[in-house]
Design a protein around this motif. Structure first.
Motif, PDB file in Angstrom:
ATOM      1  N   ASP A  13     -10.332  -4.553  -6.269  1.00  0.00           N
ATOM      2  CA  ASP A  13      -9.576  -4.348  -6.988  1.00  0.00           C
ATOM      3  C   ASP A  13      -8.524  -5.175  -6.745  1.00  0.00           C
ATOM      4  O   ASP A  13      -7.341  -5.393  -7.844  1.00  0.00           O
ATOM      5  N   LEU A  14      -8.119  -4.966  -5.315  1.00  0.00           N
ATOM      6  CA  LEU A  14      -6.502  -5.422  -5.011  1.00  0.00           C
ATOM      7  C   LEU A  14      -6.232  -6.314  -5.353  1.00  0.00           C
ATOM      8  O   LEU A  14      -5.644  -7.544  -5.779  1.00  0.00           O
ATOM      9  N   GLU A  19      -6.860  -0.444 -12.362  1.00  0.00           N
ATOM     10  CA  GLU A  19      -6.820  -0.897 -10.919  1.00  0.00           C
ATOM     11  C   GLU A  19      -7.636  -2.557 -11.384  1.00  0.00           C
ATOM     12  O   GLU A  19      -6.811  -3.385 -10.121  1.00  0.00           O
ATOM     13  N   ARG A  20      -7.618  -2.366 -12.423  1.00  0.00           N
ATOM     14  CA  ARG A  20      -8.220  -3.924 -13.052  1.00  0.00           C
ATOM     15  C   ARG A  20      -7.654  -3.738 -14.593  1.00  0.00           C
ATOM     16  O   ARG A  20      -7.581  -4.889 -15.406  1.00  0.00           O
ATOM     17  N   THR A  47      -7.130   2.394  -3.548  1.00  0.00           N
ATOM     18  CA  THR A  47      -7.426   1.235  -4.157  1.00  0.00           C
ATOM     19  C   THR A  47      -9.027   0.308  -3.646  1.00  0.00           C
ATOM     20  O   THR A  47      -8.558   0.360  -1.892  1.00  0.00           O
ATOM     21  N   SER A  48     -10.248  -0.123  -3.298  1.00  0.00           N
ATOM     22  CA  SER A  48     -11.153  -1.409  -3.842  1.00  0.00           C
ATOM     23  C   SER A  48     -10.071  -2.415  -2.673  1.00  0.00           C
ATOM     24  O   SER A  48      -9.670  -2.759  -4.099  1.00  0.00           O
ATOM     25  N   GLU A  80       1.267  -1.189   0.259  1.00  0.00           N
ATOM     26  CA  GLU A  80      -0.097  -0.162  -0.358  1.00  0.00           C
ATOM     27  C   GLU A  80       1.271   1.523   0.110  1.00  0.00           C
ATOM     28  O   GLU A  80       2.017   1.740   0.713  1.00  0.00           O
ATOM     29  N   LYS A  85      -5.884  -7.547  -8.855  1.00  0.00           N
ATOM     30  CA  LYS A  85      -4.401  -6.393  -9.457  1.00  0.00           C
ATOM     31  C   LYS A  85      -3.358  -7.553  -8.728  1.00  0.00           C
ATOM     32  O   LYS A  85      -2.511  -7.679  -9.668  1.00  0.00           O
ATOM     33  N   PHE A 107       0.370   0.920  -4.858  1.00  0.00           N
ATOM     34  CA  PHE A 107      -1.371   0.795  -5.275  1.00  0.00           C
ATOM     35  C   PHE A 107      -1.892   2.120  -3.920  1.00  0.00           C
ATOM     36  O   PHE A 107      -1.137   2.131  -2.954  1.00  0.00           O
TER      37      PHE A 107
END
Ligand code: ADP
Ligand code: MG
Length: 324
Positions: free
Chosen positions: A61-62, A192-193, A57-58, A49, A65, A53
């Motif tokens: 999504d994490l 994110e994706r 970031t949700s 973190e 990813k 990212f």
């Protein structure tokens, strides 16, 4: 929630059945049966973190990813993925976070039939490490050291979008607050994706001489192919493939920096002899993956970015380097 409840939650939500998994999550180690006669391809990548990212970031999504960036490394080797391990460090045992994270991870894992066979769960600053395993026919993996003088340089998809998305999230320039929401969303989505180019990697196994995924920045990453292959690379700035979203959000100079030095696109950059170019473009088009010729392998070393007149463009930044 206790550690083992979190592990049960993850296991339940990431249930991909594979008959080459003799024993999955729950013992001291997994027992796996690689297909006889294939090479095993293994890779790991960590997301921290604030480094890899943004904190915004949700969890979902994490989860996506964390697996995507690892599968991208297998794609770059031309490997077919099979198994993953997940080492998760969490600031607290937040059930909702773990559910969403596991669902994002599982969405991509199910798509590529990747079984989660183990991992580790600890507490600390949010950090995710994934290990992936895949297979290639013997001696057929794509490497960085096979580029030859005269080869053409290609990249799949479009580049610069993920770095553009990050610039939007960070509101790096005032004008980024004004861009249409659908343009912004398209760029942030690429950040994110990311889509690991697994089908493209498999196709390129038959035709590319060198390949890698673009994670740190196009120039920096192609620099690895140049160094490992003992060649130079010349790129033509005007040839870099550009999405309509990137065109809408940034002017020409901003775009060039994002495309040449921005990371996180997870496209494949590769080299191949000129006489295979048409077949490669056709084979990739068949699987719905665009590829663009962006330059040439030349004698010498390093990567140079050229303008339309053949002059070298000097960039302030060429890519990410964690310790620079
Ligand atoms: P050990 O203490 O023997 O290393 P753990 O208690 O850490 O085992 O893990 C128990 C089981 O749960 C193991 O099979 C391990 O691989 C799995 N596991 C732990 N954390 C995760 C995770 N985040 N994702 C998937 N599997 C996990
Ligand atoms: Mg043990």
């Amino acid at each position: 929630m206790a550690e083992f409840d979190l592990i049960d939650l993850i296991r339940a939500r990431c249930a991909v059945e594979r008959n080459d998994v003799r024993l999955g999550i729950g013992d001291d180690a997994a027992i796996l049966a690689p297909p006889p006669g294939h090479d095993l391809v293994v890779s790991t990548d960590t997301l921290v973190e604030g480094v890899h990212f943004p904190a915004s970031t949700s969890a979902r999504d994490l989860g996506w990813k964390a697996l995507a960036v690892n599968l991208s490394d297998l794609a770059a080797m031309g490997a077919t993925p099979a198994w993953a391990l997940l080492a998760l460090t969490l600031p607290n045992a937040d059930r909702a976070f773990v559910v969403d994270f596991a669902d994002g991870f599982a969405e991509l894992a199910a798509h590529h039939r990747v079984a989660l066979v183990g991992g580790d769960t600890t507490s600390g600053r949010l950090s995710v490490t994934v290990v992936v395993h895949g297979f290639v026919p013997p001696d057929r993996a794509l490497r960085r050291d096979g580029a030859r003088v005269g080869d053409q340089v290609f990249v799949t998809g479009t580049i610069g979008d993920a770095a553009g998305g990050l610039a939007c999230l960070e509101r790096r320039q005032p004008h980024l607050l004004e861009i249409p929401v659908e343009v912004r969303d398209a760029l942030v989505m690429r950040l994110e994706r990311p889509t690991p180019r697994l089908a493209a990697g498999a196709v390129l196994r038959d035709s590319a001489t060198a390949c890698l995924d673009v994670s740190d920045g196009l120039l920096a990453d192609l620099g690895h192919i140049a160094a490992r292959s003992g060649v130079g690379i010349e790129l033509v700035a005007d040839c870099l493939p550009t999405s309509s979203a990137l065109l809408a959000a940034f002017d020409e100079n901003e775009r060039l920096v994002l495309q040449a030095a921005g990371g996180d696109d997870y496209e494949l950059a590769f080299t191949a002899p000129l006489d295979r170019a048409t077949a490669i473009e056709r084979d990739l088009a068949r699987i719905g993956c665009g590829a663009t010729r962006i330059g040439t392998v030349v004698p010498g070393n390093g990567v140079r970015l050229l303008d339309a007149g053949g002059g070298e463009i000097a960039l302030a930044r060429r890519g990410w380097n964690h310790f620079a």
